[in-house]
Write a protein that holds these residues in place. Structure first.
Motif, PDB file in Angstrom:
ATOM      1  N   ASP A 125       0.838  -1.208   0.000  1.00 47.10           N
ATOM      2  CA  ASP A 125       0.000   0.000   0.000  1.00 47.10           C
ATOM      3  C   ASP A 125       0.871   1.256   0.000  1.00 47.10           C
ATOM      4  O   ASP A 125       0.553   2.243  -0.664  1.00 47.10           O
ATOM      5  CB  ASP A 125      -0.920   0.023   1.222  1.00 47.10           C
ATOM      6  CG  ASP A 125      -1.986  -1.054   1.175  1.00 47.10           C
ATOM      7  OD1 ASP A 125      -2.244  -1.599   0.076  1.00 47.10           O
ATOM      8  OD2 ASP A 125      -2.567  -1.349   2.237  1.00 47.10           O
TER       9      ASP A 125
ATOM     10  N   HIS B  20       2.266   1.770  -3.456  1.00 44.06           N
ATOM     11  CA  HIS B  20       1.239   2.327  -4.355  1.00 44.06           C
ATOM     12  C   HIS B  20       0.962   3.799  -4.045  1.00 44.06           C
ATOM     13  O   HIS B  20       0.740   4.594  -4.963  1.00 44.06           O
ATOM     14  CB  HIS B  20      -0.048   1.504  -4.283  1.00 44.06           C
ATOM     15  CG  HIS B  20       0.054   0.178  -4.957  1.00 44.06           C
ATOM     16  ND1 HIS B  20       0.204   0.046  -6.313  1.00 44.06           N
ATOM     17  CD2 HIS B  20       0.067  -1.066  -4.462  1.00 44.06           C
ATOM     18  CE1 HIS B  20       0.290  -1.234  -6.628  1.00 44.06           C
ATOM     19  NE2 HIS B  20       0.212  -1.937  -5.516  1.00 44.06           N
ATOM     20  N   ALA B  21       0.988   4.166  -2.769  1.00 45.34           N
ATOM     21  CA  ALA B  21       0.786   5.573  -2.389  1.00 45.34           C
ATOM     22  C   ALA B  21       1.924   6.442  -2.915  1.00 45.34           C
ATOM     23  O   ALA B  21       1.701   7.547  -3.418  1.00 45.34           O
ATOM     24  CB  ALA B  21       0.665   5.703  -0.878  1.00 45.34           C
TER      25      ALA B  21
ATOM     26  N   TYR C 211       1.485   6.805  -6.662  1.00 41.27           N
ATOM     27  CA  TYR C 211       0.411   7.763  -6.906  1.00 41.27           C
ATOM     28  C   TYR C 211       0.917   9.197  -6.753  1.00 41.27           C
ATOM     29  O   TYR C 211       0.644  10.065  -7.594  1.00 41.27           O
ATOM     30  CB  TYR C 211      -0.747   7.487  -5.948  1.00 41.27           C
ATOM     31  CG  TYR C 211      -1.880   8.474  -6.051  1.00 41.27           C
ATOM     32  CD1 TYR C 211      -2.763   8.430  -7.130  1.00 41.27           C
ATOM     33  CD2 TYR C 211      -2.075   9.432  -5.074  1.00 41.27           C
ATOM     34  CE1 TYR C 211      -3.815   9.341  -7.225  1.00 41.27           C
ATOM     35  CE2 TYR C 211      -3.123  10.342  -5.157  1.00 41.27           C
ATOM     36  CZ  TYR C 211      -3.988  10.288  -6.237  1.00 41.27           C
ATOM     37  OH  TYR C 211      -5.012  11.191  -6.330  1.00 41.27           O
ATOM     38  N   SER C 212       1.692   9.450  -5.699  1.00 41.60           N
ATOM     39  CA  SER C 212       2.230  10.796  -5.463  1.00 41.60           C
ATOM     40  C   SER C 212       3.179  11.216  -6.575  1.00 41.60           C
ATOM     41  O   SER C 212       3.160  12.363  -7.022  1.00 41.60           O
ATOM     42  CB  SER C 212       2.963  10.848  -4.122  1.00 41.60           C
ATOM     43  OG  SER C 212       2.057  10.713  -3.068  1.00 41.60           O
TER      44      SER C 212
ATOM     45  N   GLU D 121       3.210  10.069  -9.714  1.00 44.78           N
ATOM     46  CA  GLU D 121       2.451  10.263 -10.949  1.00 44.78           C
ATOM     47  C   GLU D 121       1.659  11.568 -10.936  1.00 44.78           C
ATOM     48  O   GLU D 121       1.404  12.149 -11.974  1.00 44.78           O
ATOM     49  CB  GLU D 121       1.544   9.059 -11.191  1.00 44.78           C
ATOM     50  CG  GLU D 121       2.327   7.824 -11.589  1.00 44.78           C
ATOM     51  CD  GLU D 121       1.476   6.574 -11.688  1.00 44.78           C
ATOM     52  OE1 GLU D 121       0.338   6.557 -11.167  1.00 44.78           O
ATOM     53  OE2 GLU D 121       1.968   5.595 -12.269  1.00 44.78           O
ATOM     54  N   ARG D 122       1.268  12.047  -9.755  1.00 45.10           N
ATOM     55  CA  ARG D 122       0.575  13.339  -9.629  1.00 45.10           C
ATOM     56  C   ARG D 122       1.534  14.508  -9.727  1.00 45.10           C
ATOM     57  O   ARG D 122       1.106  15.648  -9.858  1.00 45.10           O
ATOM     58  CB  ARG D 122      -0.135  13.428  -8.274  1.00 45.10           C
ATOM     59  CG  ARG D 122      -1.440  12.753  -8.235  1.00 45.10           C
ATOM     60  CD  ARG D 122      -2.192  13.002  -6.973  1.00 45.10           C
ATOM     61  NE  ARG D 122      -1.585  13.982  -6.082  1.00 45.10           N
ATOM     62  CZ  ARG D 122      -2.071  14.322  -4.921  1.00 45.10           C
ATOM     63  NH1 ARG D 122      -3.158  13.755  -4.483  1.00 45.10           N
ATOM     64  NH2 ARG D 122      -1.484  15.222  -4.153  1.00 45.10           N
TER      65      ARG D 122
END
Length: 112
Positions: free
Chosen positions: A30, A33-34, A37-38, A40-41
């Motif tokens: 997790d 993945h977090a 995500y950060s 990719e943002r």
């Protein structure tokens, strides 16, 4: 010793992390993945901290494998650099030309 005692096929403890031993439970996957995500943002710099041996390097190597080829990874093995040397190292890894007279502001502008 570990192989015969625990029925392992290869040694589990090496100097460099082996991602095949990464334990994805206990929220570690997790966290990966977090972080992904950060990134990719475009959230900028993300700092990963923890006690020695909790798996920070392994987590980051797993993350690096999950990143798309459009990303360029920089591995900083010596974080004890001065702030300007730290920026020059990053510029060097990204093949951004620097000058001896560059200030931190110059280097930050080039990186941006």
């Amino acid at each position: 010793m570990y192989c015969s005692s625990f029925g392992l096929k290869k040694l589990p403890f090496k100097i460099s992390p082996d991602l095949s031993f990464f334990y994805t439970h206990a929220a570690r996957d997790d966290i990966a993945h977090a972080l992904l995500y950060s990134i990719e943002r475009g959230d900028g710099i993300i700092k990963v901290v923890g006690e020695v041996g909790v798996g920070k390097t392994t987590l980051l190597r797993l993350l690096a494998e999950k990143l798309a080829d459009s990303y360029q990874n920089i591995y900083i093995s010596s974080p004890n650099l001065s702030s300007i040397d730290f920026l020059k190292f990053i510029c060097s890894e990204l093949r951004i030309e620097t000058l001896a007279s560059d200030t931190k502001l110059d280097l930050m502008n080039r990186l941006n």
